[in-house]
Design a protein around this motif. Structure first.
Motif, PDB file in Angstrom:
ATOM      1  N   PRO A 137       0.840  -1.198   0.000  1.00  8.01           N
ATOM      2  CA  PRO A 137       0.000   0.000   0.000  1.00  8.01           C
ATOM      3  C   PRO A 137       0.879   1.255   0.000  1.00  8.01           C
ATOM      4  CG  PRO A 137      -0.320  -1.298   2.020  1.00  8.01           C
ATOM      5  CD  PRO A 137       0.671  -2.013   1.188  1.00  8.01           C
ATOM      6  N   PRO A 138       0.459   2.314  -0.700  1.00  4.78           N
ATOM      7  CA  PRO A 138       1.246   3.559  -0.702  1.00  4.78           C
ATOM      8  C   PRO A 138       1.449   4.064   0.719  1.00  4.78           C
ATOM      9  CG  PRO A 138      -0.491   3.664  -2.338  1.00  4.78           C
ATOM     10  CD  PRO A 138      -0.742   2.426  -1.527  1.00  4.78           C
ATOM     11  N   ARG A 139       2.618   4.677   0.940  1.00  6.31           N
ATOM     12  CA  ARG A 139       2.961   5.195   2.262  1.00  6.31           C
ATOM     13  C   ARG A 139       3.592   6.569   2.101  1.00  6.31           C
ATOM     14  NH1 ARG A 139       7.560   2.734   6.218  1.00  6.31           N
ATOM     15  NH2 ARG A 139       7.217   4.197   7.924  1.00  6.31           N
ATOM     16  N   LYS A 140       3.074   7.553   2.842  1.00  3.56           N
ATOM     17  CA  LYS A 140       3.625   8.900   2.774  1.00  3.56           C
ATOM     18  C   LYS A 140       4.813   9.031   3.712  1.00  3.56           C
ATOM     19  CE  LYS A 140       0.522  12.148   0.864  1.00  3.56           C
ATOM     20  NZ  LYS A 140      -0.073  13.446   0.938  1.00  3.56           N
ATOM     21  N   MET A 141       5.893   9.581   3.155  1.00  4.75           N
ATOM     22  CA  MET A 141       7.085   9.902   3.930  1.00  4.75           C
ATOM     23  C   MET A 141       7.529  11.295   3.512  1.00  4.75           C
ATOM     24  SD  MET A 141       9.251   6.331   3.912  1.00  4.75           S
ATOM     25  CE  MET A 141       8.937   5.770   2.254  1.00  4.75           C
ATOM     26  N   MET A 142       7.780  12.147   4.472  1.00  6.98           N
ATOM     27  CA  MET A 142       8.200  13.524   4.190  1.00  6.98           C
ATOM     28  C   MET A 142       7.238  14.195   3.205  1.00  6.98           C
ATOM     29  SD  MET A 142      10.953  13.925   6.084  1.00  6.98           S
ATOM     30  CE  MET A 142      11.659  15.434   5.481  1.00  6.98           C
ATOM     31  N   GLY A 143       5.951  13.838   3.295  1.00  6.12           N
ATOM     32  CA  GLY A 143       4.934  14.433   2.434  1.00  6.12           C
ATOM     33  C   GLY A 143       4.883  13.878   1.023  1.00  6.12           C
ATOM     34  N   ILE A 144       5.665  12.846   0.737  1.00  7.22           N
ATOM     35  CA  ILE A 144       5.716  12.245  -0.604  1.00  7.22           C
ATOM     36  C   ILE A 144       5.207  10.816  -0.511  1.00  7.22           C
ATOM     37  CG2 ILE A 144       7.205  11.614  -2.556  1.00  7.22           C
ATOM     38  CD1 ILE A 144       9.217  13.740  -1.436  1.00  7.22           C
ATOM     39  N   GLU A 145       4.322  10.445  -1.421  1.00  8.08           N
ATOM     40  CA  GLU A 145       3.778   9.088  -1.426  1.00  8.08           C
ATOM     41  C   GLU A 145       4.764   8.126  -2.093  1.00  8.08           C
ATOM     42  OE1 GLU A 145      -0.646   7.964  -1.683  1.00  8.08           O
ATOM     43  OE2 GLU A 145       0.104   7.841  -3.735  1.00  8.08           O
ATOM     44  N   SER A 146       5.125   7.082  -1.364  1.00  6.03           N
ATOM     45  CA  SER A 146       6.005   6.034  -1.859  1.00  6.03           C
ATOM     46  C   SER A 146       5.156   4.830  -2.208  1.00  6.03           C
ATOM     47  CB  SER A 146       7.040   5.666  -0.794  1.00  6.03           C
ATOM     48  OG  SER A 146       7.902   4.651  -1.257  1.00  6.03           O
ATOM     49  N   CYS A 147       5.330   4.330  -3.424  1.00 10.78           N
ATOM     50  CA  CYS A 147       4.484   3.238  -3.935  1.00 10.78           C
ATOM     51  C   CYS A 147       5.315   1.983  -4.174  1.00 10.78           C
ATOM     52  CB  CYS A 147       3.781   3.680  -5.213  1.00 10.78           C
ATOM     53  SG  CYS A 147       2.668   5.069  -4.940  1.00 10.78           S
ATOM     54  N   GLY A 148       5.767   1.381  -3.087  1.00  6.78           N
ATOM     55  CA  GLY A 148       6.540   0.154  -3.184  1.00  6.78           C
ATOM     56  C   GLY A 148       7.780   0.225  -2.325  1.00  6.78           C
ATOM     57  N   MET A 149       8.643  -0.790  -2.493  1.00  6.04           N
ATOM     58  CA  MET A 149       9.886  -0.856  -1.742  1.00  6.04           C
ATOM     59  C   MET A 149      10.969  -1.476  -2.610  1.00  6.04           C
ATOM     60  SD  MET A 149      10.685  -2.903   1.802  1.00  6.04           S
ATOM     61  CE  MET A 149       9.569  -1.914   2.785  1.00  6.04           C
ATOM     62  N   LEU A 150      12.143  -0.848  -2.611  1.00  2.87           N
ATOM     63  CA  LEU A 150      13.302  -1.430  -3.285  1.00  2.87           C
ATOM     64  C   LEU A 150      13.919  -2.469  -2.359  1.00  2.87           C
ATOM     65  CD1 LEU A 150      14.852   1.827  -4.742  1.00  2.87           C
ATOM     66  CD2 LEU A 150      13.487   0.110  -5.941  1.00  2.87           C
ATOM     67  N   LEU A 151      14.409  -3.552  -2.928  1.00  4.83           N
ATOM     68  CA  LEU A 151      14.957  -4.632  -2.116  1.00  4.83           C
ATOM     69  C   LEU A 151      16.467  -4.516  -1.990  1.00  4.83           C
ATOM     70  CD1 LEU A 151      12.797  -7.623  -3.342  1.00  4.83           C
ATOM     71  CD2 LEU A 151      12.417  -6.094  -1.425  1.00  4.83           C
ATOM     72  N   SER A 152      16.937  -4.771  -0.794  1.00  4.93           N
ATOM     73  CA  SER A 152      18.360  -4.709  -0.471  1.00  4.93           C
ATOM     74  C   SER A 152      18.737  -5.935   0.339  1.00  4.93           C
ATOM     75  CB  SER A 152      18.663  -3.464   0.381  1.00  4.93           C
ATOM     76  OG  SER A 152      18.359  -2.288  -0.305  1.00  4.93           O
ATOM     77  N   ALA A 153      20.022  -6.224   0.350  1.00  3.98           N
ATOM     78  CA  ALA A 153      20.571  -7.272   1.207  1.00  3.98           C
ATOM     79  C   ALA A 153      21.349  -6.583   2.321  1.00  3.98           C
ATOM     80  CB  ALA A 153      21.482  -8.192   0.402  1.00  3.98           C
TER      81      ALA A 153
END
Length: 151
Positions: free
Chosen positions: A109-125
């Protein structure tokens, strides 16, 4: 967190069972600590609901007033650009990520951070090396097209 990822022209190789070279930095593998695997199983139906996609970084910039966030404008293979925010500014510069091929989960689900909507997550190790957390953004071959699904 510091990156231990590889540039395109660099290669990791194991020098012995306890040492490896990454980015010209010799790593003592006896100092690497990884989190234990989850003991609980996830059922197959739950796994198949996760939409992992290849994304291409069209633009990347620092988020003003944020100490950690980078704002990514991504090609996810659809007709519209996807924005994902990621707290990896300590590990990567925005400029070095433009043009990279990454892996994202796109149906969070979209998530607002610092007033900006983030639509997903980048994957890291992530692992701990000699008491310090190390992060590697998962970067893939540029020949994989944007929108390709991970199974």
């Amino acid at each position: 967190m510091k990156p231990i990822g590889l540039d395109k022209a660099e290669h990791a190789h194991v020098e012995s069972s306890n040492n490896a070279t990454v980015n010209s930095e010799k790593l003592d593998l006896s100092k690497v600590k990884v989190e234990p695997l989850f003991e609980k199983f996830v059922d197959f139906d739950t796994f198949t609901k996760s939409d992992f996609r290849i994304v291409k970084v069209k633009n990347c910039e620092e988020v003003p007033k944020s100490k950690k966030l980078l704002k990514f404008i991504l090609d996810d293979g659809s007709d519209k650009e996807r924005v994902i925010l990621s707290g990896i500014k300590d590990n990567y510069s925005a400029e070095e990520l433009v043009g990279k091929t990454l892996l994202a989960i796109t149906n969070l689900p979209p998530r607002k951070m610092m007033g900006i909507e983030s639509c997903g997550m980048l994957l890291s190790a992530i692992c701990e090396y000699d008491g310090e957390e190390k992060l590697n953004l998962i970067m893939l071959d540029s020949n994989i097209p944007a929108g390709a699904k991970l199974y």
